[in-house]
Design a protein around this motif. Structure first.
Motif, short mmCIF file in Angstrom:
data_model
loop_
_atom_site.label_atom_id
_atom_site.label_comp_id
_atom_site.label_asym_id
_atom_site.label_seq_id
_atom_site.Cartn_x
_atom_site.Cartn_y
_atom_site.Cartn_z
N LEU A 42 0.83 -1.21 0.00
CA LEU A 42 0.00 0.00 0.00
C LEU A 42 0.87 1.26 0.00
N ASP A 43 1.91 1.24 0.83
CA ASP A 43 2.82 2.39 0.91
C ASP A 43 3.50 2.65 -0.43
N ALA A 44 3.69 1.59 -1.20
CA ALA A 44 4.35 1.73 -2.50
C ALA A 44 3.38 2.10 -3.61
N GLY A 45 2.09 2.28 -3.26
CA GLY A 45 1.11 2.75 -4.24
C GLY A 45 0.21 1.69 -4.82
N ALA A 46 0.32 0.44 -4.35
CA ALA A 46 -0.51 -0.62 -4.90
C ALA A 46 -1.91 -0.59 -4.31
N HIS A 47 -2.84 -1.15 -5.05
CA HIS A 47 -4.18 -1.43 -4.54
C HIS A 47 -4.15 -2.86 -4.01
N VAL A 48 -4.63 -3.08 -2.78
CA VAL A 48 -4.41 -4.37 -2.12
C VAL A 48 -5.72 -4.94 -1.59
N VAL A 49 -5.90 -6.24 -1.83
CA VAL A 49 -7.00 -7.00 -1.24
C VAL A 49 -6.39 -8.11 -0.41
N ILE A 50 -6.85 -8.26 0.83
CA ILE A 50 -6.32 -9.28 1.72
C ILE A 50 -7.42 -10.26 2.11
N SER A 51 -6.98 -11.43 2.56
CA SER A 51 -7.91 -12.43 3.08
C SER A 51 -7.53 -12.79 4.50
N ALA A 52 -8.51 -13.31 5.24
CA ALA A 52 -8.28 -13.93 6.54
C ALA A 52 -9.52 -14.75 6.85
N ARG A 53 -9.37 -15.72 7.75
CA ARG A 53 -10.51 -16.60 8.04
C ARG A 53 -11.61 -15.89 8.81
N GLY A 54 -11.23 -15.01 9.74
CA GLY A 54 -12.24 -14.39 10.58
C GLY A 54 -12.23 -12.88 10.47
N GLU A 55 -12.48 -12.22 11.58
CA GLU A 55 -12.46 -10.76 11.61
C GLU A 55 -11.03 -10.25 11.41
N ALA A 56 -10.91 -9.00 10.99
CA ALA A 56 -9.59 -8.43 10.73
C ALA A 56 -9.47 -7.04 11.34
N PRO A 57 -9.52 -6.94 12.69
CA PRO A 57 -9.45 -5.62 13.33
C PRO A 57 -8.12 -4.92 13.11
N ASP A 58 -7.06 -5.68 12.84
CA ASP A 58 -5.73 -5.09 12.66
C ASP A 58 -5.32 -5.00 11.19
N ALA A 59 -6.28 -5.17 10.29
CA ALA A 59 -5.97 -5.11 8.86
C ALA A 59 -5.41 -3.73 8.51
N PRO A 60 -4.43 -3.66 7.61
CA PRO A 60 -3.86 -2.37 7.23
C PRO A 60 -4.90 -1.43 6.64
N PRO A 61 -4.99 -0.20 7.11
CA PRO A 61 -5.94 0.76 6.52
C PRO A 61 -5.67 0.93 5.03
N GLY A 62 -6.73 0.90 4.27
CA GLY A 62 -6.59 1.05 2.83
C GLY A 62 -6.68 -0.24 2.07
N ALA A 63 -6.50 -1.37 2.76
CA ALA A 63 -6.63 -2.67 2.11
C ALA A 63 -8.08 -3.13 2.17
N ALA A 64 -8.57 -3.70 1.08
CA ALA A 64 -9.91 -4.29 1.07
C ALA A 64 -9.81 -5.68 1.69
N PHE A 65 -10.71 -5.98 2.61
CA PHE A 65 -10.68 -7.24 3.33
C PHE A 65 -11.79 -8.17 2.87
N VAL A 66 -11.41 -9.41 2.55
CA VAL A 66 -12.37 -10.43 2.14
C VAL A 66 -12.25 -11.62 3.09
N PRO A 67 -13.25 -11.87 3.94
CA PRO A 67 -13.16 -13.05 4.81
C PRO A 67 -13.30 -14.32 3.98
N ALA A 68 -12.37 -15.25 4.15
CA ALA A 68 -12.40 -16.48 3.37
C ALA A 68 -11.53 -17.53 4.04
N ASP A 69 -12.01 -18.76 4.06
CA ASP A 69 -11.23 -19.89 4.57
C ASP A 69 -10.52 -20.54 3.40
N LEU A 70 -9.24 -20.26 3.26
CA LEU A 70 -8.50 -20.74 2.09
C LEU A 70 -8.07 -22.19 2.20
N SER A 71 -8.44 -22.86 3.29
CA SER A 71 -8.16 -24.29 3.38
C SER A 71 -9.20 -25.10 2.62
#
Length: 266
Positions: A42-71
């Motif tokens: 994000l700091d380098a100017g990219a658009h970022v989407v992240i995943s995690a299984r549950g909630e993401a209270p500490d997700a980096p500001p500016g990243a789009a969060f998609v809850p998903a179980d990648l297993s």
């Protein structure tokens, strides 16, 4: 003797805006190493989407969060489809999701083998299958996050080591297949990095085998020539370089980032 903390804090800033407009997905990006990587992109100017299984209270500001179980296949498909819709395309894939749930003898791990393979290896295979075709028209970079467990063969982590070994072999083969399309594929092989997951791991190891978590932390640090556990920023800095134009002639490589711990093994 060099002060390891002084070395850690004297970082050379990377070029700002070097990833402007690039579209990146980071799995397991809500905390620890994944969050540090997402923050750097994000700091380098990219658009970022992240995943995690549950909630993401500490997700980096500016990243789009998609809850998903990648297993699971369905979880990977959901994340891939949503990320592609949010970004309109993909230029960077960072397969960081991983870990293990057990720290036992390999003979006692029957119920955990499939999950460990799914989250550490097949999640990356499935996500790449869904998103890499989008890159073929314009090129891109795929990063796989592995572990020095593949060479150290820790007795209580053989299921995890086997999954990461498969990931590294797959990464090398994929790099050869995708090079003609201008897509680079690299892996990073990590040592002991201080994250919420590593703290949980130490607690569980102590519960299973006895000892003290603080003593175990000190033992791990003492085994590292540079004298400290890794910081998630150490990994994020390396990944930011590897996905940047500055690394345009690097593909098929497995970069070891472990403070020198396995220098005699790799």
């Amino acid at each position: 003797m060099v002060d390891p903390m002084a070395t850690e804090n004297s970082r050379t800033p990377a070029p700002s805006g070097e990833l402007a407009g690039r579209r990146a997905v980071v799995t397991g990006g809500s905390r620890g190493i994944g969050a540090a990587i997402a923050r750097d992109l994000l700091d380098a100017g990219a658009h970022v989407v992240i995943s995690a299984r549950g909630e993401a209270p500490d997700a980096p500001p500016g990243a789009a969060f998609v809850p998903a179980d990648l297993s699971t296949r369905d979880g990977v498909r959901h994340f891939a489809d949503t990320a592609r819709e949010l970004l309109g395309g993909v230029d960077i894939i960072v397969n960081n999701a991983g870990g293990c749930r057990s720290f036992q003898s390999v003979l006692e791990l029957e119920n955990d083998w499939q999950y460990t393979m799914d989250i550490n290896f097949l999640a990356a295979v499935r996500l790449n299958a869904a998103l890499v075709p989008v890159m073929r028209e314009h090129g891109g970079v795929v990063v796989h996050v592995s572990s020095i467990a593949t060479v150290a063969a820790y007795p209580n982590l053989l299921h995890y080591a086997a999954a990461k070994s498969a990931l590294e072999t797959y990464s090398k083969g994929l790099s050869a297949e995708l090079a003609p399309d201008g897509i680079r594929v690299v892996s990073v092989c990590l040592g002991n990095v201080e994250t919420p997951a590593s703290k949980t791991a130490r607690t569980r190891i102590v519960e299973l085998h006895g000892g003290d978590a603080d003593d175990l932390t000190g033992q791990w640090a003492a085994e590292i020539p540079l004298g400290r556990l890794g910081d998630p920023r150490d990994i994020a800095d390396a990944v930011r370089f590897l996905v940047s134009p500055r690394a345009s002639w690097i593909t098929g490589s497995n970069i070891v980032i472990d403070g020198g711990k396995t220098a005699s093994l790799c």
